[in-house]
Design a protein around this motif. Structure first.
Motif, short mmCIF file in Angstrom:
data_model
loop_
_atom_site.label_atom_id
_atom_site.label_comp_id
_atom_site.label_asym_id
_atom_site.label_seq_id
_atom_site.Cartn_x
_atom_site.Cartn_y
_atom_site.Cartn_z
N SER A 72 5.39 -29.05 2.12
CA SER A 72 6.63 -28.31 2.26
C SER A 72 7.30 -28.57 3.61
O SER A 72 6.68 -28.39 4.66
N PHE A 73 8.57 -28.99 3.56
CA PHE A 73 9.31 -29.18 4.80
C PHE A 73 9.54 -27.84 5.50
O PHE A 73 9.45 -27.74 6.73
N ILE A 74 9.82 -26.81 4.73
CA ILE A 74 10.09 -25.49 5.32
C ILE A 74 8.87 -25.00 6.08
O ILE A 74 8.97 -24.53 7.22
N ARG A 75 7.70 -25.09 5.48
CA ARG A 75 6.48 -24.65 6.15
C ARG A 75 6.19 -25.50 7.37
O ARG A 75 5.76 -24.98 8.40
N SER A 76 6.41 -26.81 7.26
CA SER A 76 6.19 -27.70 8.40
C SER A 76 7.12 -27.34 9.55
O SER A 76 6.71 -27.33 10.72
N LEU A 77 8.37 -27.04 9.23
CA LEU A 77 9.33 -26.65 10.25
C LEU A 77 8.90 -25.36 10.94
O LEU A 77 9.00 -25.23 12.17
N ARG A 78 8.41 -24.40 10.16
CA ARG A 78 7.95 -23.15 10.75
C ARG A 78 6.77 -23.38 11.69
O ARG A 78 6.69 -22.77 12.76
N VAL A 79 5.86 -24.26 11.30
CA VAL A 79 4.71 -24.56 12.16
C VAL A 79 5.19 -25.16 13.47
O VAL A 79 4.73 -24.78 14.56
N VAL A 80 6.12 -26.11 13.39
CA VAL A 80 6.63 -26.75 14.60
C VAL A 80 7.33 -25.73 15.49
O VAL A 80 7.15 -25.72 16.70
N ARG A 81 8.13 -24.85 14.90
CA ARG A 81 8.85 -23.86 15.69
C ARG A 81 7.92 -22.85 16.35
O ARG A 81 8.21 -22.36 17.44
N ARG A 82 6.82 -22.53 15.68
CA ARG A 82 5.95 -21.47 16.18
C ARG A 82 4.78 -21.98 17.00
O ARG A 82 3.99 -21.18 17.51
N GLN A 83 4.66 -23.28 17.10
CA GLN A 83 3.49 -23.83 17.77
C GLN A 83 3.52 -23.50 19.27
O GLN A 83 4.51 -23.73 19.96
N VAL A 84 2.42 -22.95 19.76
CA VAL A 84 2.25 -22.73 21.20
C VAL A 84 1.54 -23.95 21.74
O VAL A 84 0.41 -24.24 21.36
N GLU A 115 16.39 -38.44 -3.58
CA GLU A 115 15.62 -38.07 -2.39
C GLU A 115 16.52 -38.02 -1.16
O GLU A 115 16.23 -37.32 -0.19
N PHE A 116 17.62 -38.76 -1.20
CA PHE A 116 18.58 -38.68 -0.10
C PHE A 116 19.19 -37.28 -0.04
O PHE A 116 19.36 -36.71 1.04
N GLU A 117 19.51 -36.73 -1.21
CA GLU A 117 20.08 -35.38 -1.24
C GLU A 117 19.08 -34.36 -0.71
O GLU A 117 19.45 -33.40 -0.03
N SER A 118 17.81 -34.54 -1.05
CA SER A 118 16.78 -33.64 -0.53
C SER A 118 16.68 -33.74 0.98
O SER A 118 16.48 -32.74 1.67
N THR A 119 16.84 -34.95 1.50
CA THR A 119 16.82 -35.15 2.96
C THR A 119 17.97 -34.40 3.62
O THR A 119 17.79 -33.74 4.65
N LEU A 120 19.16 -34.50 3.04
CA LEU A 120 20.31 -33.78 3.59
C LEU A 120 20.09 -32.28 3.55
O LEU A 120 20.49 -31.56 4.48
N ASP A 121 19.46 -31.80 2.49
CA ASP A 121 19.18 -30.37 2.39
C ASP A 121 18.23 -29.93 3.50
O ASP A 121 18.40 -28.85 4.08
N GLU A 122 17.26 -30.76 3.82
CA GLU A 122 16.33 -30.44 4.91
C GLU A 122 17.07 -30.33 6.24
O GLU A 122 16.80 -29.43 7.05
N ILE A 123 17.99 -31.26 6.48
CA ILE A 123 18.71 -31.27 7.76
C ILE A 123 19.75 -30.16 7.80
O ILE A 123 19.82 -29.40 8.78
N LYS A 124 20.56 -30.07 6.76
CA LYS A 124 21.71 -29.15 6.80
C LYS A 124 21.32 -27.70 6.56
O LYS A 124 21.84 -26.80 7.22
N THR A 125 20.42 -27.46 5.62
CA THR A 125 20.12 -26.09 5.22
C THR A 125 18.92 -25.52 5.97
O THR A 125 18.99 -24.42 6.52
N HIS A 126 17.82 -26.26 6.01
CA HIS A 126 16.59 -25.72 6.58
C HIS A 126 16.53 -25.89 8.11
O HIS A 126 16.18 -24.96 8.82
N LEU A 127 16.88 -27.08 8.59
CA LEU A 127 16.86 -27.30 10.04
C LEU A 127 18.10 -26.69 10.69
O LEU A 127 18.01 -26.03 11.73
N GLY A 128 19.25 -26.91 10.09
CA GLY A 128 20.49 -26.44 10.68
C GLY A 128 20.87 -25.01 10.32
O GLY A 128 21.70 -24.40 10.99
N GLY A 129 20.29 -24.46 9.26
CA GLY A 129 20.66 -23.12 8.83
C GLY A 129 21.72 -23.17 7.76
O GLY A 129 22.46 -24.16 7.63
#
Length: 410
Positions: free
Chosen positions: A378-390, A318-332
């Motif tokens: 889904s972290f990806i979907r959650s991130l999209r919601v946060v980014r698009r929230q008005v 789960e640590f590796e999954s956390t790094l993937d969220e930060i490095k790949t999905h949040l950071g690009g």
């Protein structure tokens, strides 16, 4: 580059504003002001980019890591001006102005802010976060690539040469070791240092965040008797993988296949000092050669049977999954921190950790309300919601609040 007051076209829609409401919910203005006061970063005069606004800018910069400085500044402030909640006229600061503001702020406020909010977030009823009452946690390390500048190379170093004579191979890198709550992926402590600092050395800085009732999972790279003893002294229980060539004497065999053993410091070759008691679990995985070996501080097999511990160890990933969220999905993809200087690199890394913690906390709240395992959201979907929230930005002001009795700067 556009002049101040102009906006760069980025393809972002109006609804793709920075979710200031999410950031201020996780990091209220009062908390940010306390952190700024404690770290001595309260500005002495009015500026285009006050200290509190710069803190939120760093967070927004990590939330929208693919955007330019000017675009992030526009996303942060467009709602304030559109709703007439900020009377002063606003011009989009240049990259140079933002860089200077980040330099004035430094890393201390972001580090302190992380220290204030970092914590495990799972509640007793959170699905997938506990094993027989133990809160599951994991420790591991990683590196982040940095821009290839002289300052970054001198401060952090770059990977070793390949041995074929190449010069200046690879980007400079900063090393991080962290503690993660397996069930929620919340990073609840971290230590940052140059590449030359080993993971075990950085691990010592985060182990004090362990508590009784936690179980810490670790890979074999962290094993040493000294580090094991330090971690166990916190009251947490341990489940660590060890090398298959480590000598483990069988003191007592248990019905579940595990056995009581002792571990000795590498310097104590002849075992002149008393060993540290531990329980060993050995098992094989279909399709993989060799035997996997785990050590645990839980000496009673009835409290944690060997088969369950062998299955449980997979939670370390789960640590590796956390790094993937930060490095790949949040950071690009292929994240390289944008900061050209060491303080900015650390500041930016803490920004990523803070934003990730805020998103993961919101995901946990949503999972609890729906009675779901946080891993099923889904972290990806959650991130999209946060980014698009008005959001309603009424709670956000770019100006610094002042402690009672302190006059406003002129």
């Amino acid at each position: 580059m556009p002049r101040a007051g102009q906006l760069k076209s980025s393809g972002e829609r109006l609804s793709d504003r920075v979710a200031v409401g999410v950031l201020t919910q996780a990091f209220p203005a009062e908390l940010v002001d306390e952190v700024l006061a404690k770290t001595g970063r309260v500005q002495q005069r009015n500026r285009l980019l006050p200290a509190r606004l710069v803190v939120y800018f760093v967070l927004a910069m990590c939330l929208f890591s693919g955007q330019s400085y000017e675009e992030v500044a526009r996303l942060l402030t467009m709602g304030l001006q559109g709703e007439r909640r900020w009377r002063a006229s606003w011009v989009v600061p240049s990259s140079a102005a933002i860089w200077k503001a980040r330099s004035r702020l430094g890393v201390a406020p972001l580090r302190e802010l992380f220290a204030r909010v970092r914590r495990p977030v799972a509640a007793p009823g959170t699905q997938g976060a506990f094993y027989r009452g133990w809160r599951l946690t994991a420790i591991d390390g990683t590196t982040f690539d940095l821009p290839d500048t002289t300052a970054n190379v001198e401060a952090f170093g770059r990977p070793p040469r390949s041995g074929r004579g190449e010069q200046n191979v690879g980007c400079p890198q900063i090393r991080m070791v962290g503690l993660v709550e397996c069930g929620t992926h919340a990073v609840f402590d971290t230590a940052i240092g140059p590449l030359r600092t080993g993971e075990r050395a950085l691990a010592r800085a985060v182990l004090p965040s362990l508590r009784p009732g936690m179980m810490l999972l670790a890979d074999r790279g962290f094993y040493s008797v000294d580090l094991w003893s330090t971690a166990a002294a916190t009251g947490a229980d341990l489940l660590w993988r060890v090398r298959k060539d480590l000598v483990l004497p069988v003191i007592e065999q248990f019905p579940d296949g595990s056995y009581l053993t002792e571990i000795f410091d590498r310097g104590d070759i002849h075992h002149l000092r008393r060993g540290v008691p531990a329980r060993a679990v050995e098992y094989a995985i279909a399709g993989h050669e060799g035997v996997y070996r785990l050590l645990t501080t839980i000496l009673d097999p009835d409290q944690a049977p060997a088969a369950e511990l062998a299955e449980l160890y997979a939670q370390r990933w789960e640590f590796e999954s956390t790094l993937d969220e930060i490095k790949t999905h949040l950071g690009g993809s292929h994240l390289v921190l944008r900061s050209q200087h060491p303080d900015g690199a650390e500041q930016e890394l803490y920004g990523f950790l803070l934003v990730h913690h805020a998103i993961r906390n919101l995901m946990h709240q949503a999972a609890r309300q729906a009675d779901h395992d946080p891993d099923r959201i889904s972290f990806i979907r959650s991130l999209r919601v946060v980014r698009r929230q008005v959001t309603d930005q009424a709670a956000f002001s770019p100006r610094q609040t002042h402690p009672r009795g302190q006059s406003h700067p002129r």
